[in-house]
Design a protein around this motif. Structure first.
Motif, PDB file in Angstrom:
ATOM      1  N   LEU A  45      22.907  77.392  16.261  1.00 13.03           N
ATOM      2  CA  LEU A  45      23.004  76.876  14.895  1.00 13.03           C
ATOM      3  C   LEU A  45      24.354  77.184  14.251  1.00 13.03           C
ATOM      4  N   VAL A  46      24.836  78.397  14.388  1.00 14.77           N
ATOM      5  CA  VAL A  46      26.068  78.795  13.710  1.00 14.77           C
ATOM      6  C   VAL A  46      27.286  77.982  14.179  1.00 14.77           C
ATOM      7  N   PRO A  47      27.507  77.790  15.482  1.00 16.93           N
ATOM      8  CA  PRO A  47      28.639  76.946  15.883  1.00 16.93           C
ATOM      9  C   PRO A  47      28.525  75.502  15.389  1.00 16.93           C
ATOM     10  N   ILE A  48      27.310  74.966  15.364  1.00 17.52           N
ATOM     11  CA  ILE A  48      27.105  73.606  14.868  1.00 17.52           C
ATOM     12  C   ILE A  48      27.438  73.541  13.381  1.00 17.52           C
ATOM     13  N   MET A  49      27.099  74.612  12.658  1.00 15.48           N
ATOM     14  CA  MET A  49      27.436  74.675  11.241  1.00 15.48           C
ATOM     15  C   MET A  49      28.951  74.790  11.049  1.00 15.48           C
ATOM     16  N   ALA A  50      29.625  75.515  11.941  1.00  9.89           N
ATOM     17  CA  ALA A  50      31.078  75.679  11.825  1.00  9.89           C
ATOM     18  C   ALA A  50      31.797  74.342  11.948  1.00  9.89           C
ATOM     19  N   PHE A  51      31.278  73.456  12.769  1.00  6.83           N
ATOM     20  CA  PHE A  51      31.864  72.121  12.909  1.00  6.83           C
ATOM     21  C   PHE A  51      31.307  71.138  11.879  1.00  6.83           C
ATOM     22  N   ARG A  52      30.434  71.649  11.018  1.00  6.21           N
ATOM     23  CA  ARG A  52      29.795  70.858   9.963  1.00  6.21           C
ATOM     24  C   ARG A  52      29.005  69.670  10.503  1.00  6.21           C
ATOM     25  N   LEU A  53      28.432  69.870  11.678  1.00  2.00           N
ATOM     26  CA  LEU A  53      27.553  68.847  12.232  1.00  2.00           C
ATOM     27  C   LEU A  53      26.175  68.929  11.584  1.00  2.00           C
ATOM     28  N   THR A  54      25.876  70.082  11.006  1.00  2.00           N
ATOM     29  CA  THR A  54      24.679  70.264  10.194  1.00  2.00           C
ATOM     30  C   THR A  54      25.072  71.119   9.004  1.00  2.00           C
ATOM     31  N   ARG A  55      24.437  70.871   7.876  1.00  4.19           N
ATOM     32  CA  ARG A  55      24.769  71.590   6.647  1.00  4.19           C
ATOM     33  C   ARG A  55      23.496  71.986   5.921  1.00  4.19           C
ATOM     34  N   PRO A  56      22.768  72.940   6.471  1.00  9.75           N
ATOM     35  CA  PRO A  56      21.532  73.343   5.789  1.00  9.75           C
ATOM     36  C   PRO A  56      21.842  73.974   4.433  1.00  9.75           C
ATOM     37  N   ALA A  57      20.986  73.710   3.481  1.00  5.06           N
ATOM     38  CA  ALA A  57      21.156  74.276   2.144  1.00  5.06           C
ATOM     39  C   ALA A  57      20.708  75.734   2.093  1.00  5.06           C
ATOM     40  N   HIS A  58      19.769  76.091   2.986  1.00  7.46           N
ATOM     41  CA  HIS A  58      19.216  77.445   3.016  1.00  7.46           C
ATOM     42  C   HIS A  58      19.110  77.921   4.464  1.00  7.46           C
ATOM     43  N   LEU A  59      19.462  79.188   4.698  1.00  2.84           N
ATOM     44  CA  LEU A  59      19.216  79.828   5.994  1.00  2.84           C
ATOM     45  C   LEU A  59      18.273  80.987   5.763  1.00  2.84           C
ATOM     46  N   VAL A  60      17.183  81.013   6.519  1.00  2.00           N
ATOM     47  CA  VAL A  60      16.210  82.094   6.431  1.00  2.00           C
ATOM     48  C   VAL A  60      16.344  82.916   7.711  1.00  2.00           C
ATOM     49  N   ASP A  61      16.935  84.094   7.585  1.00  2.00           N
ATOM     50  CA  ASP A  61      17.211  84.968   8.715  1.00  2.00           C
ATOM     51  C   ASP A  61      15.995  85.841   8.992  1.00  2.00           C
ATOM     52  N   ILE A  62      15.306  85.573  10.101  1.00  2.00           N
ATOM     53  CA  ILE A  62      14.088  86.329  10.414  1.00  2.00           C
ATOM     54  C   ILE A  62      14.358  87.505  11.356  1.00  2.00           C
ATOM     55  N   ASN A  63      15.615  87.799  11.629  1.00  3.15           N
ATOM     56  CA  ASN A  63      15.943  88.915  12.514  1.00  3.15           C
ATOM     57  C   ASN A  63      15.488  90.263  11.961  1.00  3.15           C
ATOM     58  N   GLY A  64      15.366  90.385  10.642  1.00  4.68           N
ATOM     59  CA  GLY A  64      14.939  91.643  10.040  1.00  4.68           C
ATOM     60  C   GLY A  64      13.432  91.800   9.908  1.00  4.68           C
ATOM     61  N   VAL A  65      12.666  90.819  10.375  1.00  8.23           N
ATOM     62  CA  VAL A  65      11.199  90.897  10.301  1.00  8.23           C
ATOM     63  C   VAL A  65      10.716  91.698  11.509  1.00  8.23           C
ATOM     64  N   GLU A  66      10.397  92.946  11.258  1.00  7.03           N
ATOM     65  CA  GLU A  66      10.035  93.876  12.339  1.00  7.03           C
ATOM     66  C   GLU A  66       8.870  93.377  13.189  1.00  7.03           C
ATOM     67  N   ALA A  67       7.863  92.789  12.550  1.00  8.54           N
ATOM     68  CA  ALA A  67       6.681  92.332  13.288  1.00  8.54           C
ATOM     69  C   ALA A  67       7.014  91.270  14.324  1.00  8.54           C
ATOM     70  N   LEU A  68       8.080  90.512  14.111  1.00  7.38           N
ATOM     71  CA  LEU A  68       8.444  89.465  15.063  1.00  7.38           C
ATOM     72  C   LEU A  68       9.177  90.012  16.282  1.00  7.38           C
ATOM     73  N   ARG A  69       9.635  91.228  16.216  1.00  5.08           N
ATOM     74  CA  ARG A  69      10.347  91.826  17.353  1.00  5.08           C
ATOM     75  C   ARG A  69       9.418  92.147  18.512  1.00  5.08           C
TER      76      ARG A  69
END
Length: 82
Positions: A45-69
């Motif tokens: 997702l991040v490289p695609i955003m860098a080239f502006r091929l996608t421009r999401p208005a919101h990013l929800v980062d779930i890396n900090g959700v302990e239960a998902l680990r």
């Protein structure tokens, strides 16, 4: 060929970092209709955003959700909780 560095910057977005599954689900229910995307690793997702091929208005980062680990994919299809 010249590539403008301005095209390498991501478009503005709101960053959200929920800490629980309930927070993540509530937040996604709110921002998904507003072009919200889940960030769980960012390898694609991040490289695609860098080239502006996608421009999401919101990013929800779930890396900090302990239960998902504790979720692990088995054979690319099944999910196992450890």
């Amino acid at each position: 060929m010249h590539v403008s560095l301005e095209k390498m910057k991501v478009a503005p977005f709101r960053y959200h970092a929920p800490r629980t599954i309930d927070e993540a689900v509530t937040l996604l229910a709110e921002v998904a209709p507003l072009d919200g995307r889940v960030l769980a690793g960012g390898q694609s997702l991040v490289p695609i955003m860098a080239f502006r091929l996608t421009r999401p208005a919101h990013l929800v980062d779930i890396n900090g959700v302990e239960a998902l680990r504790r979720l692990h994919f088995v054979f690319g299809m099944a999910v196992r909780v450890v």
